[in-house]
Design an enzyme around this catalytic site. Structure first.
Site, mmCIF file in Angstrom:
data_model
loop_
_atom_site.group_PDB
_atom_site.id
_atom_site.type_symbol
_atom_site.label_atom_id
_atom_site.label_comp_id
_atom_site.label_asym_id
_atom_site.label_seq_id
_atom_site.Cartn_x
_atom_site.Cartn_y
_atom_site.Cartn_z
ATOM 1 N N ASP A 62 0.868 -1.181 0.000
ATOM 2 C CA ASP A 62 0.000 0.000 0.000
ATOM 3 C C ASP A 62 0.905 1.231 0.000
ATOM 4 O O ASP A 62 1.868 1.314 0.764
ATOM 5 C CB ASP A 62 -0.904 -0.001 1.241
ATOM 6 C CG ASP A 62 -2.031 1.004 1.119
ATOM 7 O OD1 ASP A 62 -3.197 0.595 1.142
ATOM 8 O OD2 ASP A 62 -1.737 2.229 0.999
ATOM 9 N N ILE A 63 0.588 2.169 -0.868
ATOM 10 C CA ILE A 63 1.435 3.360 -1.034
ATOM 11 C C ILE A 63 1.377 4.273 0.199
ATOM 12 O O ILE A 63 2.319 5.035 0.449
ATOM 13 C CB ILE A 63 1.058 4.117 -2.334
ATOM 14 C CG1 ILE A 63 2.219 4.937 -2.854
ATOM 15 C CG2 ILE A 63 -0.186 4.953 -2.184
ATOM 16 C CD1 ILE A 63 3.352 4.120 -3.425
ATOM 17 N N HIS B 122 -9.695 -5.515 -3.253
ATOM 18 C CA HIS B 122 -8.364 -5.618 -2.632
ATOM 19 C C HIS B 122 -8.520 -5.961 -1.163
ATOM 20 O O HIS B 122 -9.390 -5.443 -0.476
ATOM 21 C CB HIS B 122 -7.552 -4.338 -2.813
ATOM 22 C CG HIS B 122 -8.247 -3.073 -2.432
ATOM 23 N ND1 HIS B 122 -9.194 -2.469 -3.232
ATOM 24 C CD2 HIS B 122 -8.144 -2.296 -1.332
ATOM 25 C CE1 HIS B 122 -9.635 -1.385 -2.646
ATOM 26 N NE2 HIS B 122 -9.026 -1.247 -1.481
ATOM 27 N N GLU C 123 -12.306 3.440 -1.656
ATOM 28 C CA GLU C 123 -11.532 4.400 -2.453
ATOM 29 C C GLU C 123 -11.264 3.874 -3.861
ATOM 30 O O GLU C 123 -11.401 4.624 -4.828
ATOM 31 C CB GLU C 123 -10.215 4.676 -1.709
ATOM 32 C CG GLU C 123 -9.345 5.742 -2.333
ATOM 33 C CD GLU C 123 -7.967 5.803 -1.667
ATOM 34 O OE1 GLU C 123 -7.883 5.667 -0.423
ATOM 35 O OE2 GLU C 123 -6.984 5.965 -2.399
HETATM 36 P P1 5GP Z 1 -9.859 1.391 0.136
HETATM 37 O O1 5GP Z 1 -10.410 1.355 -1.266
HETATM 38 O O2 5GP Z 1 -9.596 0.009 0.676
HETATM 39 O O3 5GP Z 1 -10.683 2.229 1.051
HETATM 40 O O4 5GP Z 1 -8.434 2.115 0.070
HETATM 41 C C1 5GP Z 1 -7.571 1.952 -1.034
HETATM 42 C C2 5GP Z 1 -6.145 1.734 -0.557
HETATM 43 O O5 5GP Z 1 -5.328 1.675 -1.712
HETATM 44 C C3 5GP Z 1 -5.588 2.844 0.330
HETATM 45 O O6 5GP Z 1 -5.035 2.269 1.498
HETATM 46 C C4 5GP Z 1 -4.540 3.530 -0.547
HETATM 47 O O7 5GP Z 1 -3.413 3.972 0.181
HETATM 48 C C5 5GP Z 1 -4.167 2.451 -1.548
HETATM 49 N N1 5GP Z 1 -3.836 2.992 -2.854
HETATM 50 C C6 5GP Z 1 -4.577 3.860 -3.578
HETATM 51 N N2 5GP Z 1 -3.966 4.139 -4.753
HETATM 52 C C7 5GP Z 1 -2.826 3.414 -4.763
HETATM 53 C C8 5GP Z 1 -1.764 3.277 -5.713
HETATM 54 O O8 5GP Z 1 -1.753 3.878 -6.786
HETATM 55 N N3 5GP Z 1 -0.748 2.441 -5.394
HETATM 56 C C9 5GP Z 1 -0.731 1.751 -4.207
HETATM 57 N N4 5GP Z 1 0.324 0.948 -3.988
HETATM 58 N N5 5GP Z 1 -1.701 1.856 -3.293
HETATM 59 C C10 5GP Z 1 -2.728 2.682 -3.564
#
Ligand code: 5GP
Length: 133
Positions: free
Chosen positions: A29-30, A93, A88
């Protein structure tokens, strides 16, 4: 249009690779909650994890289990926590987060800001452990 995570799995957008097979891909996760915070995705595009068929979600969890074991070997912790949010990014994932306490799995926490070299080092450690399984 391809999701950002499809582009990551295809290598169009760079990521810190932790593990992979034909069907699934794991990368850091970034914006990690803690060191070793990893995302596990299906290569195929599916938004909502609970739309997956039983056999696919089964293989997905088995892959995630192996990644969790690799994370635990690379980053000793009490347990690796698993969380699914998906608020998000609209591509399924699983978050895998090494936990020293329940506080480590609080997504409202401030995220770590790590240098690229350290992110690479973390991913390489997990990848090396995954290869041993
Ligand atoms: P969620 O959809 O589970 O609420 O959050 C999405 C997760 O993906 C977040 O923790 C965010 O930091 C991670 N994330 C979003 N865009 C990217 C990306 O481009 N690269 C990586 N490695 N992680 C990402």
């Amino acid at each position: 249009m391809a999701t950002i995570f499809t582009k990551i799995a295809q290598g169009e957008i760079p990521s810190y690779k932790c593990a992979e097979n034909d069907e699934f891909y794991a990368f850091l996760d970034i914006n990690p909650l803690v060191k070793g915070h990893t995302l596990v995705i299906p290569r195929r595009e599916v938004d909502y994890i609970f739309d997956m068929e039983d056999d696919e979600i089964g293989r997905y969890q088995i892959f995630a289990k192996k990644v969790a074991r690799a994370i635990k070997a690379a980053f000793p912790c009490i347990k690796v926590g698993e969380a699914v949010l998906g608020l998000e990014v609209n591509h399924a994932h699983i978050h895998l987060v090494p936990m020293q306490s329940e506080k480590d799995l609080n997504f409202a926490n401030a995220k770590l800001k790590l240098e690229p070299a350290e992110m690479q080092e973390i991913a390489d450690k997990i990848y090396a452990e995954f290869q041993k399984l």
